[in-house]
Scaffold this active site. Structure first.
Site, PDB file in Angstrom:
ATOM      1  N   GLY A  81       0.770  -1.502   0.117  1.00 49.10           N
ATOM      2  CA  GLY A  81       0.111  -0.286   0.215  1.00 49.10           C
ATOM      3  C   GLY A  81       0.448   1.248   0.169  1.00 49.10           C
ATOM      4  O   GLY A  81       0.354   1.989   0.481  1.00 49.10           O
TER       5      GLY A  81
ATOM      6  N   ASN B 111       1.466   3.219  -2.123  1.00 47.21           N
ATOM      7  CA  ASN B 111       0.666   4.048  -3.664  1.00 47.21           C
ATOM      8  C   ASN B 111      -0.585   4.437  -2.640  1.00 47.21           C
ATOM      9  O   ASN B 111      -0.322   5.745  -2.835  1.00 47.21           O
ATOM     10  CB  ASN B 111       0.478   3.537  -4.287  1.00 47.21           C
ATOM     11  CG  ASN B 111       1.745   2.411  -5.302  1.00 47.21           C
ATOM     12  OD1 ASN B 111       1.981   4.402  -6.263  1.00 47.21           O
ATOM     13  ND2 ASN B 111       1.988   2.046  -5.949  1.00 47.21           N
TER      14      ASN B 111
ATOM     15  N   ARG C 129     -15.525 -15.279 -10.264  1.00 49.81           N
ATOM     16  CA  ARG C 129     -15.197 -14.372 -10.294  1.00 49.81           C
ATOM     17  C   ARG C 129     -15.824 -13.011 -10.530  1.00 49.81           C
ATOM     18  O   ARG C 129     -16.066 -12.424  -9.599  1.00 49.81           O
ATOM     19  CB  ARG C 129     -14.192 -14.111 -11.516  1.00 49.81           C
ATOM     20  CG  ARG C 129     -13.506 -12.603 -11.373  1.00 49.81           C
ATOM     21  CD  ARG C 129     -12.586 -12.453 -13.123  1.00 49.81           C
ATOM     22  NE  ARG C 129     -11.422 -13.517 -13.271  1.00 49.81           N
ATOM     23  CZ  ARG C 129     -10.031 -13.941 -12.826  1.00 49.81           C
ATOM     24  NH1 ARG C 129      -9.776 -13.135 -11.750  1.00 49.81           N
ATOM     25  NH2 ARG C 129      -9.771 -14.251 -12.421  1.00 49.81           N
TER      26      ARG C 129
ATOM     27  N   ARG D  21      -5.709  -8.981  -8.344  1.00 50.60           N
ATOM     28  CA  ARG D  21      -7.028  -9.174  -8.700  1.00 50.60           C
ATOM     29  C   ARG D  21      -7.924  -8.584  -9.777  1.00 50.60           C
ATOM     30  O   ARG D  21      -7.112  -7.969  -9.720  1.00 50.60           O
ATOM     31  CB  ARG D  21      -8.242 -10.283  -7.529  1.00 50.60           C
ATOM     32  CG  ARG D  21      -7.505 -10.431  -6.055  1.00 50.60           C
ATOM     33  CD  ARG D  21      -7.527 -11.852  -6.868  1.00 50.60           C
ATOM     34  NE  ARG D  21      -6.890 -12.576  -5.560  1.00 50.60           N
ATOM     35  CZ  ARG D  21      -6.354 -13.993  -4.655  1.00 50.60           C
ATOM     36  NH1 ARG D  21      -6.805 -14.789  -6.283  1.00 50.60           N
ATOM     37  NH2 ARG D  21      -6.328 -14.607  -4.215  1.00 50.60           N
TER      38      ARG D  21
ATOM     39  N   LEU E  10     -10.593  -7.758 -11.925  1.00 51.16           N
ATOM     40  CA  LEU E  10     -11.989  -7.733 -11.658  1.00 51.16           C
ATOM     41  C   LEU E  10     -13.110  -8.101 -13.180  1.00 51.16           C
ATOM     42  O   LEU E  10     -12.986  -7.582 -14.181  1.00 51.16           O
ATOM     43  CB  LEU E  10     -12.553  -5.902 -11.872  1.00 51.16           C
ATOM     44  CG  LEU E  10     -11.812  -5.645 -10.259  1.00 51.16           C
ATOM     45  CD1 LEU E  10     -12.284  -4.253 -10.100  1.00 51.16           C
ATOM     46  CD2 LEU E  10     -12.767  -6.652  -9.469  1.00 51.16           C
TER      47      LEU E  10
ATOM     48  N   HIS F 170       0.856   0.725 -13.814  1.00 53.59           N
ATOM     49  CA  HIS F 170       1.157  -0.611 -13.551  1.00 53.59           C
ATOM     50  C   HIS F 170       2.457   0.502 -13.911  1.00 53.59           C
ATOM     51  O   HIS F 170       2.758   1.270 -14.655  1.00 53.59           O
ATOM     52  CB  HIS F 170       0.884  -0.932 -14.864  1.00 53.59           C
ATOM     53  CG  HIS F 170       1.679  -2.235 -15.690  1.00 53.59           C
ATOM     54  ND1 HIS F 170       1.122  -3.131 -15.145  1.00 53.59           N
ATOM     55  CD2 HIS F 170       2.392  -2.362 -16.597  1.00 53.59           C
ATOM     56  CE1 HIS F 170       2.293  -4.097 -15.771  1.00 53.59           C
ATOM     57  NE2 HIS F 170       2.174  -3.442 -16.129  1.00 53.59           N
TER      58      HIS F 170
ATOM     59  N   ASP G  36      -4.626  -5.108 -18.012  1.00 56.05           N
ATOM     60  CA  ASP G  36      -3.238  -4.069 -18.688  1.00 56.05           C
ATOM     61  C   ASP G  36      -2.913  -3.328 -19.211  1.00 56.05           C
ATOM     62  O   ASP G  36      -2.626  -3.210 -20.203  1.00 56.05           O
ATOM     63  CB  ASP G  36      -1.608  -4.028 -18.028  1.00 56.05           C
ATOM     64  CG  ASP G  36      -1.807  -4.660 -16.408  1.00 56.05           C
ATOM     65  OD1 ASP G  36      -2.050  -3.771 -15.853  1.00 56.05           O
ATOM     66  OD2 ASP G  36      -0.910  -6.128 -16.754  1.00 56.05           O
TER      67      ASP G  36
ATOM     68  N   GLU H 289       8.995   5.149  -6.990  1.00 60.67           N
ATOM     69  CA  GLU H 289       9.084   6.597  -6.644  1.00 60.67           C
ATOM     70  C   GLU H 289       8.595   7.870  -7.609  1.00 60.67           C
ATOM     71  O   GLU H 289       7.660   8.385  -7.152  1.00 60.67           O
ATOM     72  CB  GLU H 289      10.609   7.156  -6.348  1.00 60.67           C
ATOM     73  CG  GLU H 289      11.292   7.739  -5.803  1.00 60.67           C
ATOM     74  CD  GLU H 289      13.095   8.020  -6.308  1.00 60.67           C
ATOM     75  OE1 GLU H 289      13.377   9.206  -6.567  1.00 60.67           O
ATOM     76  OE2 GLU H 289      13.613   7.303  -5.654  1.00 60.67           O
TER      77      GLU H 289
ATOM     78  N   GLU I 298       5.638   6.699  -9.494  1.00 64.59           N
ATOM     79  CA  GLU I 298       4.262   6.273  -9.584  1.00 64.59           C
ATOM     80  C   GLU I 298       3.814   7.175  -8.237  1.00 64.59           C
ATOM     81  O   GLU I 298       2.606   7.660  -8.562  1.00 64.59           O
ATOM     82  CB  GLU I 298       4.140   4.469  -8.775  1.00 64.59           C
ATOM     83  CG  GLU I 298       4.238   3.771  -9.450  1.00 64.59           C
ATOM     84  CD  GLU I 298       4.263   2.780  -9.742  1.00 64.59           C
ATOM     85  OE1 GLU I 298       3.641   1.537 -10.001  1.00 64.59           O
ATOM     86  OE2 GLU I 298       3.784   2.030  -8.397  1.00 64.59           O
TER      87      GLU I 298
HETATM   88  C1  GRF Z   1       2.991  -0.659  -7.373  1.00 64.62           C
HETATM   89  O1  GRF Z   1       4.592  -1.243  -8.498  1.00 64.62           O
HETATM   90  C2  GRF Z   1       1.996  -0.909  -8.996  1.00 64.62           C
HETATM   91  O2  GRF Z   1       2.188  -0.777 -10.141  1.00 64.62           O
HETATM   92  C3  GRF Z   1       1.553  -2.688  -8.972  1.00 64.62           C
HETATM   93  O3  GRF Z   1       1.773  -3.323  -7.687  1.00 64.62           O
HETATM   94  C4  GRF Z   1       2.766  -2.492  -6.989  1.00 64.62           C
HETATM   95  C5  GRF Z   1       2.109  -2.084  -5.418  1.00 64.62           C
HETATM   96  O4  GRF Z   1       2.553  -1.155  -4.856  1.00 64.62           O
HETATM   97  N1  GRF Z   1       0.476  -2.686 -10.121  1.00 64.62           N
HETATM   98  P1  GRF Z   1       2.114  -0.896  -3.139  1.00 64.62           P
HETATM   99  O5  GRF Z   1       1.079  -1.977  -2.627  1.00 64.62           O
HETATM  100  O6  GRF Z   1       1.739   0.427  -3.822  1.00 64.62           O
HETATM  101  O7  GRF Z   1       3.422  -0.664  -2.243  1.00 64.62           O
END
Ligand code: GRF
Length: 204
Positions: free
Chosen positions: A16, A18, A69, A95, A97, A113, A149, A176, A178
């Site tokens: 988590g 992000n 699903r 997962r 969706l 991504h 994706d 970083e 992201e």
């Molecule tokens: C990120 O690098 C994102 O691009 C990918 O999964 C990772 C998640 O990292 N989809 P976090 O859980 O936000 O640390």
């Protein structure tokens, strides 16, 4: 703080980081979005601790509890809607969706991504980037459609691959990036500034 902020659900499966970047950005009084719930497909993940520390509701929708699903996806959407969320923000959610989520949140599901899509989709993007020997990679924020994706690209930025990179060092530099771009894209979404025209996303 704006009178009414755009309510979002953040979907997670792990660390988590992000999510944390979005939580931190949302502390700014002018930020357009508010996280109303964090939803995880597994219990005991650090992302849920981050939500609790920030005083945000957490929900666990365990994948194993559902026969299909579609049922799992419906439960995720139900949980988001119960908290009033109008968009699903995928942040390390591992997962896929079912299409019914796109029917319920049209152009309102966003993913990040760790590669420059359409190169290196899938769960091992950074590893495959290194194995392929490319010299530039990056991060992509995109709307989610029926394929993995694949949906319309909202924003991308590049990261140079260094000769001594391993999966951990490269992923750290991508993350970083992201943490800077994901909160900005979500702010734009919350302001209604993103318009989808076919495969193109126009920033107004
Ligand atoms: C990120 O690098 C994102 O691009 C990918 O999964 C990772 C998640 O990292 N989809 P976090 O859980 O936000 O640390």
């Amino acid at each position: 703080m704006p009178v009414s902020r755009y309510p979002i659900a953040v979907l997670v499966s792990g660390s988590g980081s992000n999510l944390q970047a979005i939580i931190d950005a949302a502390e700014h009084p002018d930020y357009s979005a508010e996280i109303v719930v964090v939803i995880s497909d597994r219990p005991d993940v650090k992302a849920l601790d981050r939500a609790a520390t920030a005083g945000i509701a957490g929900e666990v929708v365990p994948w194993d509890n559902y026969d299909s699903r579609d049922d799992f996806t419906a439960a995720i959407c139900d949980a988001a809607e119960r908290h009033g969320a109008e968009a699903l923000i995928l942040a390390g959610f591992m997962r896929v969706l079912a299409p019914i989520a796109i029917d319920r949140f049209p152009n309102r599901i966003v993913n990040i991504h760790p590669a420059l899509l359409p190169a290196f989709p899938g769960a091992h993007a950074v590893r495959e980037t290194l194995a392929h020997g490319v010299s530039v990679t990056g991060a992509t924020v995109h709307f989610v459609d029926e394929k993995v994706d694949h949906g319309p690209i909202i924003y991308q930025e590049a990261v140079r691959v260094l000769s001594d990179d391993d999966e951990a060092t490269l992923h750290a530099r991508i993350q970083e990036l992201e943490h800077r771009i994901y909160p900005e894209v979500i702010d734009a979404l919350g302001r209604g500034a993103l318009v989808v025209e076919g495969r193109k996303v126009i920033w107004r």
